[in-house]
Write a protein that holds these residues in place. Structure first.
Motif, mmCIF file in Angstrom:
data_model
loop_
_atom_site.group_PDB
_atom_site.id
_atom_site.type_symbol
_atom_site.label_atom_id
_atom_site.label_comp_id
_atom_site.label_asym_id
_atom_site.label_seq_id
_atom_site.Cartn_x
_atom_site.Cartn_y
_atom_site.Cartn_z
ATOM 1 N N PHE A 294 49.362 33.771 41.960
ATOM 2 C CA PHE A 294 49.447 33.386 43.549
ATOM 3 C C PHE A 294 49.194 34.668 44.338
ATOM 4 O O PHE A 294 48.981 34.671 45.311
ATOM 5 C CB PHE A 294 50.799 32.699 43.755
ATOM 6 N N TRP A 295 49.307 35.971 43.530
ATOM 7 C CA TRP A 295 49.184 37.170 44.183
ATOM 8 C C TRP A 295 47.797 37.681 44.171
ATOM 9 O O TRP A 295 47.501 38.855 44.304
ATOM 10 C CB TRP A 295 50.047 38.156 43.639
ATOM 11 N N GLY A 296 46.822 36.935 43.562
ATOM 12 C CA GLY A 296 45.616 37.205 43.628
ATOM 13 C C GLY A 296 44.786 37.976 42.571
ATOM 14 O O GLY A 296 43.992 38.896 42.574
ATOM 15 N N ALA A 297 45.693 37.831 41.449
ATOM 16 C CA ALA A 297 45.258 38.697 40.057
ATOM 17 C C ALA A 297 45.050 37.748 38.876
ATOM 18 O O ALA A 297 45.397 36.500 38.996
ATOM 19 C CB ALA A 297 46.031 39.755 39.935
ATOM 20 N N TYR A 298 44.304 38.085 38.111
ATOM 21 C CA TYR A 298 44.319 37.548 36.635
ATOM 22 C C TYR A 298 45.096 38.441 35.923
ATOM 23 O O TYR A 298 44.963 39.580 35.701
ATOM 24 C CB TYR A 298 42.722 37.562 36.374
ATOM 25 N N PHE A 299 46.260 37.875 35.466
ATOM 26 C CA PHE A 299 47.377 38.560 34.948
ATOM 27 C C PHE A 299 47.936 37.909 33.652
ATOM 28 O O PHE A 299 48.013 36.745 33.405
ATOM 29 C CB PHE A 299 48.514 38.655 35.972
ATOM 30 N N GLY A 300 48.248 38.826 32.478
ATOM 31 C CA GLY A 300 49.008 38.340 31.702
ATOM 32 C C GLY A 300 49.927 39.575 30.910
ATOM 33 O O GLY A 300 49.787 40.720 31.225
ATOM 34 N N SER A 301 50.846 38.965 30.062
ATOM 35 C CA SER A 301 51.689 40.024 29.655
ATOM 36 C C SER A 301 51.889 39.737 28.092
ATOM 37 O O SER A 301 52.012 38.703 27.684
ATOM 38 C CB SER A 301 52.997 40.149 30.203
ATOM 39 N N PHE A 302 52.417 40.914 27.088
ATOM 40 C CA PHE A 302 52.468 40.363 25.796
ATOM 41 C C PHE A 302 53.196 41.767 25.150
ATOM 42 O O PHE A 302 53.238 42.929 25.646
ATOM 43 C CB PHE A 302 51.366 40.387 25.200
ATOM 44 N N LYS A 303 53.712 41.460 24.107
ATOM 45 C CA LYS A 303 54.115 42.715 23.361
ATOM 46 C C LYS A 303 53.397 42.787 22.159
ATOM 47 O O LYS A 303 53.125 41.684 21.456
ATOM 48 C CB LYS A 303 55.895 42.457 22.953
ATOM 49 N N ASP A 304 52.864 43.923 21.763
ATOM 50 C CA ASP A 304 51.966 44.059 20.703
ATOM 51 C C ASP A 304 52.773 44.123 19.411
ATOM 52 O O ASP A 304 53.766 44.146 19.396
ATOM 53 C CB ASP A 304 51.121 45.403 20.809
ATOM 54 N N LYS A 305 51.834 44.228 18.242
ATOM 55 C CA LYS A 305 52.754 44.099 16.872
ATOM 56 C C LYS A 305 53.513 45.171 16.518
ATOM 57 O O LYS A 305 54.043 45.167 15.503
ATOM 58 C CB LYS A 305 51.434 43.917 15.772
ATOM 59 N N PHE A 306 53.394 46.260 17.355
ATOM 60 C CA PHE A 306 54.376 47.481 17.263
ATOM 61 C C PHE A 306 55.481 47.379 18.264
ATOM 62 O O PHE A 306 56.310 48.498 18.025
ATOM 63 C CB PHE A 306 53.514 48.889 17.274
ATOM 64 N N GLY A 307 55.768 46.362 18.868
ATOM 65 C CA GLY A 307 56.881 46.130 19.930
ATOM 66 C C GLY A 307 56.813 46.732 21.163
ATOM 67 O O GLY A 307 57.681 46.995 22.106
ATOM 68 N N ILE A 308 55.440 47.418 21.495
ATOM 69 C CA ILE A 308 55.097 47.856 22.902
ATOM 70 C C ILE A 308 54.886 46.863 23.812
ATOM 71 O O ILE A 308 54.063 46.044 23.646
ATOM 72 C CB ILE A 308 54.096 49.040 22.860
ATOM 73 N N SER A 309 55.352 46.913 25.043
ATOM 74 C CA SER A 309 55.183 45.679 26.156
ATOM 75 C C SER A 309 53.935 46.177 26.863
ATOM 76 O O SER A 309 53.836 47.509 27.395
ATOM 77 C CB SER A 309 56.309 45.911 26.816
ATOM 78 N N TRP A 310 53.146 45.216 27.352
ATOM 79 C CA TRP A 310 51.844 45.418 27.872
ATOM 80 C C TRP A 310 51.619 44.668 29.128
ATOM 81 O O TRP A 310 52.051 43.465 29.037
ATOM 82 C CB TRP A 310 50.484 45.529 27.315
ATOM 83 N N LEU A 311 51.149 45.010 30.071
ATOM 84 C CA LEU A 311 50.790 44.034 31.166
ATOM 85 C C LEU A 311 49.378 44.080 31.663
ATOM 86 O O LEU A 311 48.663 45.409 31.488
ATOM 87 C CB LEU A 311 51.639 44.205 32.617
ATOM 88 N N VAL A 312 48.435 43.085 31.688
ATOM 89 C CA VAL A 312 47.286 43.403 32.026
ATOM 90 C C VAL A 312 46.749 42.817 33.426
ATOM 91 O O VAL A 312 47.234 41.543 33.582
ATOM 92 C CB VAL A 312 46.165 42.884 31.100
ATOM 93 N N ASN A 313 46.354 43.289 34.228
ATOM 94 C CA ASN A 313 46.382 42.808 35.723
ATOM 95 C C ASN A 313 44.804 43.228 36.349
ATOM 96 O O ASN A 313 44.706 44.239 36.518
ATOM 97 C CB ASN A 313 47.444 43.398 36.668
ATOM 98 N N PHE A 314 44.036 42.098 36.453
ATOM 99 C CA PHE A 314 42.813 42.427 36.973
ATOM 100 C C PHE A 314 42.944 41.625 38.490
ATOM 101 O O PHE A 314 43.159 40.669 38.653
ATOM 102 C CB PHE A 314 41.627 41.748 36.160
ATOM 103 N N ASP A 315 42.504 42.598 39.360
ATOM 104 C CA ASP A 315 42.796 42.347 40.965
ATOM 105 C C ASP A 315 41.402 41.680 41.386
ATOM 106 O O ASP A 315 40.392 42.177 41.366
ATOM 107 C CB ASP A 315 43.143 43.551 41.708
ATOM 108 N N HIS A 316 41.474 40.442 41.593
ATOM 109 C CA HIS A 316 40.321 39.633 42.182
ATOM 110 C C HIS A 316 39.400 40.066 43.269
ATOM 111 O O HIS A 316 38.409 40.275 43.258
ATOM 112 C CB HIS A 316 40.758 38.278 42.486
#
Length: 142
Positions: free
Chosen positions: A117-139
């Motif tokens: 709803f904020w105008g982005a293509y977004f997802g989040s995950f924790k990688d196999k090493f336990g590091i937290s990531w956010l991916v945010n492509f602004d439309h």
């Protein structure tokens, strides 16, 4: 890739923390958004509506400190170790898919990449090493 920024999580005191960071780094917030303004907010507890959904403080031309509060009613629990994320801001939707799929392989997806709803293509995950990531492509970059 366009940018990579630190993303911090707090348990109800994001605004206080960011006002402190602002007093040290200077500058102005580029946005302060509260959970109470998002779609579906009428269903959340009153004591969580004033929590920060997203805040951003530019540090320099290449770095922005970002953050948000956890939402206990959504099952979020802040513990040391899950309060820092690496936020990726790819230059295209295709790059977002590539980075998300590559870095999340063998890890745990928290939110699949999706239009928000904020105008982005977004997802989040924790990688196999336990590091937290956010991916945010602004439309608006298209």
């Amino acid at each position: 890739m366009a940018k990579m920024n630190p993303y911090l999580n707090f348990d109800g005191n994001t605004e206080e923390a960011f006002n402190f960071y602002k007093s040290v780094f200077g500058g102005e917030f580029t946005g302060v958004h509260k959970f109470g303004t998002m779609p579906g907010a009428e269903n959340m507890p009153e004591n969580e509506k004033n929590r920060v959904m997203h805040i951003a403080l530019p540090i320099d031309a290449h770095t922005t400190l970002m953050g948000s509060d956890t939402m206990p009613s959504m099952g979020h629990q802040l513990t040391v170790g899950n309060n820092v994320h690496i936020s990726l801001h790819p230059a295209s939707r295709e790059e977002a898919d590539h980075l998300f799929n590559g870095l999340s392989a063998g890890g745990a997806v928290e939110m699949p990449l999706q239009d928000t709803f904020w105008g982005a293509y977004f997802g989040s995950f924790k990688d196999k090493f336990g590091i937290s990531w956010l991916v945010n492509f602004d439309h608006s970059q298209q």
